[in-house]
Scaffold this motif. Sequence first.
Motif, PDB file in Angstrom:
ATOM      1  N   SER A 203       0.820  -1.216   0.000  1.00 51.12           N
ATOM      2  CA  SER A 203       0.000   0.000   0.000  1.00 51.12           C
ATOM      3  C   SER A 203       0.853   1.266   0.000  1.00 51.12           C
ATOM      4  CB  SER A 203      -0.948   0.018   1.203  1.00 51.12           C
ATOM      5  OG  SER A 203      -0.206   0.029   2.412  1.00 51.12           O
ATOM      6  N   LEU A 204       2.171   1.103  -0.172  1.00 51.37           N
ATOM      7  CA  LEU A 204       3.093   2.240  -0.121  1.00 51.37           C
ATOM      8  C   LEU A 204       3.893   2.345  -1.415  1.00 51.37           C
ATOM      9  CD1 LEU A 204       4.538   1.572   3.460  1.00 51.37           C
ATOM     10  CD2 LEU A 204       2.862   3.330   2.854  1.00 51.37           C
ATOM     11  N   ARG A 205       4.115   3.551  -1.860  1.00 49.92           N
ATOM     12  CA  ARG A 205       5.030   3.780  -2.983  1.00 49.92           C
ATOM     13  C   ARG A 205       6.450   3.796  -2.413  1.00 49.92           C
ATOM     14  NH1 ARG A 205       1.975   4.537  -7.303  1.00 49.92           N
ATOM     15  NH2 ARG A 205      -0.160   5.301  -6.972  1.00 49.92           N
ATOM     16  N   ILE A 206       7.322   2.995  -3.004  1.00 43.32           N
ATOM     17  CA  ILE A 206       8.671   2.789  -2.457  1.00 43.32           C
ATOM     18  C   ILE A 206       9.716   3.240  -3.468  1.00 43.32           C
ATOM     19  CG2 ILE A 206      10.335   1.112  -1.581  1.00 43.32           C
ATOM     20  CD1 ILE A 206       7.969   1.461   0.281  1.00 43.32           C
ATOM     21  N   TYR A 207      10.606   4.114  -3.014  1.00 38.39           N
ATOM     22  CA  TYR A 207      11.765   4.518  -3.812  1.00 38.39           C
ATOM     23  C   TYR A 207      13.018   4.180  -3.005  1.00 38.39           C
ATOM     24  CZ  TYR A 207       9.038   7.009  -7.325  1.00 38.39           C
ATOM     25  OH  TYR A 207       8.175   7.319  -8.342  1.00 38.39           O
ATOM     26  N   THR A 208      13.929   3.446  -3.622  1.00 41.81           N
ATOM     27  CA  THR A 208      15.158   3.021  -2.966  1.00 41.81           C
ATOM     28  C   THR A 208      16.352   3.636  -3.676  1.00 41.81           C
ATOM     29  OG1 THR A 208      14.265   0.915  -2.169  1.00 41.81           O
ATOM     30  CG2 THR A 208      16.647   1.034  -2.503  1.00 41.81           C
ATOM     31  N   PHE A 209      17.249   4.235  -2.888  1.00 39.81           N
ATOM     32  CA  PHE A 209      18.462   4.830  -3.442  1.00 39.81           C
ATOM     33  C   PHE A 209      19.689   4.116  -2.890  1.00 39.81           C
ATOM     34  CE2 PHE A 209      15.398   8.221  -4.129  1.00 39.81           C
ATOM     35  CZ  PHE A 209      15.725   8.640  -5.411  1.00 39.81           C
ATOM     36  N   PHE A 210      20.583   3.715  -3.810  1.00 44.12           N
ATOM     37  CA  PHE A 210      21.828   3.051  -3.447  1.00 44.12           C
ATOM     38  C   PHE A 210      22.967   4.062  -3.397  1.00 44.12           C
ATOM     39  CE2 PHE A 210      19.666  -0.248  -6.248  1.00 44.12           C
ATOM     40  CZ  PHE A 210      19.096  -0.930  -5.191  1.00 44.12           C
ATOM     41  N   GLU A 211      23.942   3.801  -2.532  1.00 41.60           N
ATOM     42  CA  GLU A 211      25.153   4.629  -2.501  1.00 41.60           C
ATOM     43  C   GLU A 211      26.033   4.255  -3.689  1.00 41.60           C
ATOM     44  OE1 GLU A 211      27.714   2.653   0.976  1.00 41.60           O
ATOM     45  OE2 GLU A 211      25.549   2.659   1.387  1.00 41.60           O
ATOM     46  N   ASP A 212      26.649   5.253  -4.302  1.00 46.08           N
ATOM     47  CA  ASP A 212      27.402   5.028  -5.540  1.00 46.08           C
ATOM     48  C   ASP A 212      28.894   4.858  -5.292  1.00 46.08           C
ATOM     49  OD1 ASP A 212      27.685   4.708  -8.279  1.00 46.08           O
ATOM     50  OD2 ASP A 212      27.981   6.835  -8.645  1.00 46.08           O
ATOM     51  N   TYR A 213      29.430   5.581  -4.299  1.00 50.95           N
ATOM     52  CA  TYR A 213      30.874   5.603  -4.090  1.00 50.95           C
ATOM     53  C   TYR A 213      31.294   4.611  -3.014  1.00 50.95           C
ATOM     54  CZ  TYR A 213      30.573  10.026  -6.659  1.00 50.95           C
ATOM     55  OH  TYR A 213      30.312  10.993  -7.592  1.00 50.95           O
ATOM     56  N   ARG A 214      32.493   4.061  -3.207  1.00 51.51           N
ATOM     57  CA  ARG A 214      33.029   3.076  -2.279  1.00 51.51           C
ATOM     58  C   ARG A 214      34.089   3.698  -1.373  1.00 51.51           C
ATOM     59  NH1 ARG A 214      31.936  -2.149  -4.264  1.00 51.51           N
ATOM     60  NH2 ARG A 214      30.884  -2.107  -6.288  1.00 51.51           N
ATOM     61  N   TYR A 215      34.189   3.185  -0.174  1.00 49.95           N
ATOM     62  CA  TYR A 215      35.265   3.590   0.735  1.00 49.95           C
ATOM     63  C   TYR A 215      36.503   2.744   0.421  1.00 49.95           C
ATOM     64  CZ  TYR A 215      31.855   6.064   3.664  1.00 49.95           C
ATOM     65  OH  TYR A 215      30.894   6.932   4.137  1.00 49.95           O
ATOM     66  N   PRO A 216      37.688   3.332   0.493  1.00 48.32           N
ATOM     67  CA  PRO A 216      38.918   2.561   0.257  1.00 48.32           C
ATOM     68  C   PRO A 216      39.002   1.350   1.186  1.00 48.32           C
ATOM     69  CG  PRO A 216      39.406   4.905   0.355  1.00 48.32           C
ATOM     70  CD  PRO A 216      37.974   4.752   0.785  1.00 48.32           C
ATOM     71  N   LYS A 217      39.327   0.202   0.629  1.00 46.82           N
ATOM     72  CA  LYS A 217      39.536  -1.056   1.342  1.00 46.82           C
ATOM     73  C   LYS A 217      38.243  -1.664   1.914  1.00 46.82           C
ATOM     74  CE  LYS A 217      44.283   0.123   2.729  1.00 46.82           C
ATOM     75  NZ  LYS A 217      45.224   0.242   3.858  1.00 46.82           N
ATOM     76  N   ILE A 218      37.150  -0.928   1.888  1.00 46.49           N
ATOM     77  CA  ILE A 218      35.897  -1.421   2.475  1.00 46.49           C
ATOM     78  C   ILE A 218      34.824  -1.618   1.409  1.00 46.49           C
ATOM     79  CG2 ILE A 218      33.950  -0.798   3.973  1.00 46.49           C
ATOM     80  CD1 ILE A 218      35.896   0.426   5.906  1.00 46.49           C
ATOM     81  N   GLY A 219      34.754  -0.681   0.493  1.00 44.49           N
ATOM     82  CA  GLY A 219      33.698  -0.714  -0.514  1.00 44.49           C
ATOM     83  C   GLY A 219      32.474   0.029  -0.018  1.00 44.49           C
ATOM     84  N   LYS A 220      31.320  -0.389  -0.456  1.00 48.31           N
ATOM     85  CA  LYS A 220      30.081   0.240  -0.018  1.00 48.31           C
ATOM     86  C   LYS A 220      29.739  -0.207   1.404  1.00 48.31           C
ATOM     87  CE  LYS A 220      27.986   0.584  -4.635  1.00 48.31           C
ATOM     88  NZ  LYS A 220      26.789   0.277  -5.451  1.00 48.31           N
ATOM     89  N   ILE A 221      29.185   0.713   2.185  1.00 49.37           N
ATOM     90  CA  ILE A 221      28.744   0.347   3.531  1.00 49.37           C
ATOM     91  C   ILE A 221      27.578  -0.633   3.445  1.00 49.37           C
ATOM     92  CG2 ILE A 221      27.771   1.208   5.702  1.00 49.37           C
ATOM     93  CD1 ILE A 221      30.634   2.065   5.278  1.00 49.37           C
ATOM     94  N   VAL A 222      26.580  -0.286   2.610  1.00 49.62           N
ATOM     95  CA  VAL A 222      25.420  -1.162   2.401  1.00 49.62           C
ATOM     96  C   VAL A 222      25.360  -1.520   0.917  1.00 49.62           C
ATOM     97  CG1 VAL A 222      22.924  -1.414   2.623  1.00 49.62           C
ATOM     98  CG2 VAL A 222      24.185  -0.014   4.285  1.00 49.62           C
ATOM     99  N   ASP A 223      25.557  -2.788   0.596  1.00 47.48           N
ATOM    100  CA  ASP A 223      25.555  -3.198  -0.810  1.00 47.48           C
ATOM    101  C   ASP A 223      24.145  -3.094  -1.380  1.00 47.48           C
ATOM    102  OD1 ASP A 223      24.282  -6.162  -0.873  1.00 47.48           O
ATOM    103  OD2 ASP A 223      25.453  -5.890   0.965  1.00 47.48           O
ATOM    104  N   ASN A 224      24.058  -3.073  -2.693  1.00 50.95           N
ATOM    105  CA  ASN A 224      22.772  -2.850  -3.352  1.00 50.95           C
ATOM    106  C   ASN A 224      21.729  -3.907  -3.004  1.00 50.95           C
ATOM    107  OD1 ASN A 224      24.254  -0.823  -4.512  1.00 50.95           O
ATOM    108  ND2 ASN A 224      23.813  -1.388  -6.630  1.00 50.95           N
TER     109      ASN A 224
END
Length: 280
Positions: A203-224
């Motif tokens: 019953s909700l309209r959902i928009y999800t945004f992913f982080e684009d940039y990676r941290y050195p040696k770690i990558g994304k904090i939350v993967d897609n």
Amino acid sequence: MANIGMREVLFEGTNPTNVDIVFVHGLNGDRLATWTKDKICWPRDLLKDDIPSSRIMSWGYDANVMNFLDVAGQSSVAALALQLLEDLARRRRTAEEMQRPIIFVVHSLGGLVVKDALTQSYNESRAERVLKPKIASIKSKTLGVIFAGTPHRGADKAKWGKIATNIATIVLKDNNSALVGALCRGSETLERLQNDFARVIDSLRIYTFFEDYRYPKIGKIVDNDSASLAAAHEHKQVLPGNHSDMIKFSRKDDSGYERVSGAILDILEAGPMESQRQGA
């Protein structure tokens, strides 16, 4: 504690006001600073011009990180979700305000608080005796939620352990084993929230945004994959920036601002989902 709760409304909106837009930050965030770049708090300084008929609010909280993903407790997701509902209900006192549509914009683990809040509101509305009608009305009046970098899944404990370690190290700047362990144990809470939210998501309209940039040696904090709700009607986009900076904009021509403000306008213009019109 100056930025706890709703505090002052960021923008009251023109008369008549036709939507409440509510911003909720993540752990270690701030109701103003989370959304600010170069002294521009974009919900207050930019969005009001694009949606002048909106009342814009930002909710702040100070969570004990060690207890955030506990099943219960003063700083648990469930307790914070109830406090969000109470604070928002106080801003929606009149009959007109209670009928006004709501759009949530949430960052990181703040998305978990909003998921739980909408589930609690839904449960209250379905109770045999509704004791808190203002709280019960919040879910039914919510048009949609915009998630930015929110981790939704905990079933894969190894993957969640990596995300929890990244959050502790980069976002909370504290990777002591006790803190990481407390977050890792929260995988069951994530799964509960995901299962509970499944009852209201259609019953909700959902928009999800992913982080684009990676941290050195770690990558994304939350993967897609973890940042996706895997709903058929979910709109998925990318925001330039790392996990912390992805929701900070200082100009209207920032591509990130154009995408998020566009999503808000899309939800507002589309109106309620069909299942919501039918009372779901």
